[in-house]
Design a protein around this motif. Structure first.
Motif, PDB file in Angstrom:
ATOM      1  N   ILE A  34       0.856  -1.178   0.000  1.00 29.07           N
ATOM      2  CA  ILE A  34       0.000   0.000   0.000  1.00 29.07           C
ATOM      3  C   ILE A  34       0.901   1.239   0.000  1.00 29.07           C
ATOM      4  O   ILE A  34       1.986   1.224   0.589  1.00 29.07           O
ATOM      5  N   SER A  35       0.475   2.277  -0.685  1.00 25.23           N
ATOM      6  CA  SER A  35       1.299   3.488  -0.779  1.00 25.23           C
ATOM      7  C   SER A  35       1.107   4.384   0.442  1.00 25.23           C
ATOM      8  O   SER A  35       0.127   4.259   1.183  1.00 25.23           O
ATOM      9  N   ALA A  64       8.870  -2.655   4.551  1.00 26.83           N
ATOM     10  CA  ALA A  64       9.852  -2.596   3.472  1.00 26.83           C
ATOM     11  C   ALA A  64       9.153  -2.162   2.194  1.00 26.83           C
ATOM     12  O   ALA A  64       7.920  -2.251   2.069  1.00 26.83           O
ATOM     13  N   GLU A  65       9.931  -1.688   1.245  1.00 26.44           N
ATOM     14  CA  GLU A  65       9.371  -1.323  -0.050  1.00 26.44           C
ATOM     15  C   GLU A  65       8.944  -2.570  -0.802  1.00 26.44           C
ATOM     16  O   GLU A  65       9.593  -3.608  -0.735  1.00 26.44           O
ATOM     17  N   ALA A  66       7.822  -2.440  -1.520  1.00 30.49           N
ATOM     18  CA  ALA A  66       7.291  -3.559  -2.301  1.00 30.49           C
ATOM     19  C   ALA A  66       7.124  -3.173  -3.758  1.00 30.49           C
ATOM     20  O   ALA A  66       6.256  -3.688  -4.455  1.00 30.49           O
ATOM     21  N   GLY A  67       7.944  -2.221  -4.229  1.00 27.13           N
ATOM     22  CA  GLY A  67       7.861  -1.800  -5.614  1.00 27.13           C
ATOM     23  C   GLY A  67       7.208  -0.446  -5.761  1.00 27.13           C
ATOM     24  O   GLY A  67       7.140   0.348  -4.810  1.00 27.13           O
ATOM     25  N   HIS A  68       6.719  -0.177  -6.968  1.00 28.54           N
ATOM     26  CA  HIS A  68       6.101   1.102  -7.281  1.00 28.54           C
ATOM     27  C   HIS A  68       4.774   0.885  -7.994  1.00 28.54           C
ATOM     28  O   HIS A  68       4.545  -0.152  -8.620  1.00 28.54           O
ATOM     29  N   VAL A  79       5.375   1.695  -2.949  1.00 26.56           N
ATOM     30  CA  VAL A  79       4.445   0.837  -2.215  1.00 26.56           C
ATOM     31  C   VAL A  79       5.202   0.151  -1.083  1.00 26.56           C
ATOM     32  O   VAL A  79       6.318  -0.341  -1.275  1.00 26.56           O
ATOM     33  N   LEU A  80       4.594   0.131   0.090  1.00 24.89           N
ATOM     34  CA  LEU A  80       5.189  -0.491   1.268  1.00 24.89           C
ATOM     35  C   LEU A  80       4.413  -1.735   1.668  1.00 24.89           C
ATOM     36  O   LEU A  80       3.209  -1.837   1.422  1.00 24.89           O
TER      37      LEU A  80
END
Length: 400
Positions: A34-35, A64-68, A79-80
């Motif tokens: 989720i952003s 953690a970051e999960a992409g964009h 996205v976290l």
């Protein structure tokens, strides 16, 4: 609700209520993430506050970051996601004749499982010796412990959030010995935050002591929670088996706001969820579903009453008359629906899982005959109580 279950845990990023709100949204978002903008919209916090909270959570290894993700304008949104391996909890289901211990990550995914026979009638001392041994064996083989796992073998388990994996008595499950709890690239395996213990009621979950468990009066008033905490050196939370299962089921994505989890195994009880939270009552006596009188002057029950739902239902189970047992169960479920106007009836426990269609159809038939349209669903996870026990520890982290 379960603040005691986090006593002694030093996780600075979890100190604020707002951080718990953000963590819960990360949990429910799953791997998709989720952003920060969505977090701000969902929590009502300012974008600046969300940025500070997520920075702390990332620094603690909880997010953690999960992409964009593409945005309607400007650069793509980061996205976290939750880092499930950042923390773990032990769930213990102490049944009348069986002991299940398991380890879950922060998302409630079962990563290790042990099971063995036990006899609640042996008394608190020997039974808690068994609990202590099983928990120690479960934790001894965690990466970095430097200890052997004892008689059983600690193993990883591949399962989805809130799911569990079947095993034979005394067995661990799947994968190879001494495998580590799964962690993503650059992620470390987090600490064990505490132990949740679920056992038959009645009990006082605030004091951490059982009451007069039907058929086992010697447990009355024994300091189960404090004794296990002393032995194991971790925070312990004690609750009824049905309450624990109901809590775990209530935290599923898209769970109904009100439902009754009806558990038929070695006994009969119910966990009640109203407004998304378990209902215990001021004396933690709510949910003694099996001890409602449905037959005046009926057969005696171990609780001291007569004609209780539990004694009637289990008698039919012993006779092999499962359809009749389901009809009796449906009568009790109908009483709950009429009294509480709940959204759903969830059925579980080893007897139900042994013949799920028989019990689901039987309960539905009773409700339909009374004009009650409440859905009846079987909770298929065989370790629903043990997983729910782990959630006794995990839930406060997410503000639940």
């Amino acid at each position: 609700m379960y603040a005691r279950g986090l006593g002694g845990v030093n996780v600075p990023a979890l100190r604020s209520h707002n951080a718990a709100l953000v963590l819960d949204l990360l949990r429910t978002a799953g791997e998709a993430g989720i952003s920060r903008l969505e977090l701000a919209e969902r929590t009502g916090l300012t974008p600046q506050a969300v940025s500070k909270i997520t920075a702390r959570l990332r620094a603690e290894g909880l997010a953690a970051e999960a992409g964009h993700r593409a945005s309607t304008g400007g650069k793509p949104r980061t996205v976290l996601r939750l880092v499930p391996s950042a923390g773990h909890a032990v769930g213990v289901h102490l049944d009348r004749d069986e002991l299940t211990t398991l380890l879950t990550d922060l998302a409630g995914t079962v990563v290790a499982l042990r099971r063995r026979p036990v006899d609640l009638g042996e008394g608190a001392g020997p039974v808690l010796d068994a609990v202590t041994g099983e928990v120690r064996a479960l934790l001894a083989a965690r990466p970095g412990s430097g200890e052997a796992a004892g008689a059983g073998t600690w193993q990883s388990v591949a399962a989805g959030p809130g799911q569990s994996v079947a095993a034979g008595p005394g067995e661990s499950v799947a994968a190879g010995p001494r495998e580590s709890v799964a962690a993503g690239p650059g992620e470390s395996v987090g600490p064990v935050l505490g132990i949740g213990v679920a056992m038959p009621g009645p009990l006082d979950h605030r004091a951490g002591v059982p009451g007069r468990v039907t058929g086992f009066p010697s447990w009355d008033g024994y300091p189960v929670r404090d004794e296990l905490a002393r032995r194991l050196g971790l925070p312990v939370v004690l609750d009824k088996d049905t309450n624990a299962a109901a809590l775990g089921l209530a935290l599923r994505p898209a769970a109904p706001g009100s439902f009754a989890y009806v558990h038929l195994g070695t006994g009969l009880g119910a966990g009640l969820v109203l407004g998304g939270a378990p209902l215990r009552g001021d004396r933690t006596g709510a949910g003694e579903f099996g001890h409602q009188t449905v037959q005046l002057d009926g057969p005696p029950c171990g609780c001291g009453g007569r004609g209780c739902l539990e004694v009637l239902c289990l008698a039919e189970v012993v006779r092999g008359e499962l359809a009749e047992a389901a009809r009796i169960l449906g009568t009790g479920a109908a009483n709950l629906v009429r009294l509480l106007d709940i959204d759903q009836v969830l059925l579980g426990g080893r007897v139900v899982l042994g013949a799920p269609e028989v019990f689901a159809d039987g309960v539905r038939e009773v409700l339909a005959g009374l004009g009650l349209p409440t859905p009846v669903v079987v909770a298929t996870a065989p370790q629903a109580v043990a997983v729910g026990a782990a959630w006794l520890v995990l839930a406060p982290i997410f503000g639940q």
